[in-house]
Scaffold this active site. Structure first.
Site, PDB file in Angstrom:
ATOM      1  N   CYS A   1       6.200  24.515  91.585  1.00  0.00           N
ATOM      2  CA  CYS A   1       6.203  24.124  89.999  1.00  0.00           C
ATOM      3  C   CYS A   1       5.306  25.039  89.404  1.00  0.00           C
ATOM      4  O   CYS A   1       5.406  26.071  89.092  1.00  0.00           O
ATOM      5  CB  CYS A   1       6.441  22.541  89.763  1.00  0.00           C
ATOM      6  SG  CYS A   1       7.002  22.141  88.141  1.00  0.00           S
ATOM      7  N   HIS A   2       4.152  24.091  88.650  1.00  0.00           N
ATOM      8  CA  HIS A   2       3.300  24.868  87.893  1.00  0.00           C
ATOM      9  C   HIS A   2       2.086  25.250  88.410  1.00  0.00           C
ATOM     10  O   HIS A   2       1.264  25.889  88.077  1.00  0.00           O
ATOM     11  CB  HIS A   2       2.882  23.728  86.778  1.00  0.00           C
ATOM     12  CG  HIS A   2       3.826  23.932  85.639  1.00  0.00           C
ATOM     13  ND1 HIS A   2       4.922  22.871  85.465  1.00  0.00           N
ATOM     14  CD2 HIS A   2       3.690  24.625  84.361  1.00  0.00           C
ATOM     15  CE1 HIS A   2       5.473  23.176  84.405  1.00  0.00           C
ATOM     16  NE2 HIS A   2       5.117  24.005  83.721  1.00  0.00           N
TER      17      HIS A   2
END
Length: 180
Positions: free
Chosen positions: A113-114
């Protein structure tokens, strides 16, 4: 997707604001396959708090403060996303050194994800094919990574995935890397 990870040790590096599913579900899967999973976090708080969708989620027990953690004690590193968690960690030299130590030792580093923001900060994105949450595409490309929109990407010891829906494939890739 059953794996035999008995005897394998995995560190999950996180801080407050980790995406709850991206820490808890890989941890659950890796443990179900026999790995010992240790939650590592900066500071001396006994717990870190997750982020679930649009608000604070559950707290998770910290098994090992980052100050006493060593990549030598683990076989792989998992970096959960969430916006707050990697944004906090990428400003902390000890967290970046911990991540870099895994890569330097040739141990798998997995970011979802991030969390690939941490690959930007450590230089691990450079020259690698990677994926992430779509908003990180420019950051990863500017850091020398080759961004692609795939469920999971494995390139020279670095494993990346896009989002919570990719957790099964992400966890499977981590397990395969551990078994290799």
């Amino acid at each position: 997707m059953a794996h035999d990870l008995n005897g394998k040790r995995v560190a999950i590096l996180a801080s407050d604001g980790f995406e709850q599913s991206e820490l808890q579900e890989p941890k659950r899967l890796l443990e179900s396959w026999g790995a010992t999973v240790t939650v590592v976090a900066p500071g001396d708080a006994g717990k870190i708090r997750g982020w679930k969708e649009k608000d604070w989620g559950d707290s998770v027990t910290v098994d090992q403060p980052l100050s006493g953690a060593s990549a030598d004690n683990y076989d792989a590193l998992v970096l959960p996303g969430g916006v707050i968690n990697p944004d906090t960690l990428r400003t902390q030299a000890p967290a970046l050194a911990f991540i870099t130590a895994f890569a330097s030792a040739g141990k798998p580093v997995a970011a979802i994800c991030h969390a690939p923001w941490l690959l930007v900060e450590t230089g691990l994105a450079k020259g690698r094919k990677v994926t992430s949450w779509p908003s990180l595409k420019s950051d990863l490309s500017n850091a020398g990574g080759q961004w692609t929109d795939q469920e999971v990407v494995v390139d020279n010891g670095v494993i990346t995935s896009r989002k919570p829906d990719d957790i099964p494939a992400f966890s499977d890739a981590v397990a395969k890397a551990l078994a290799a």
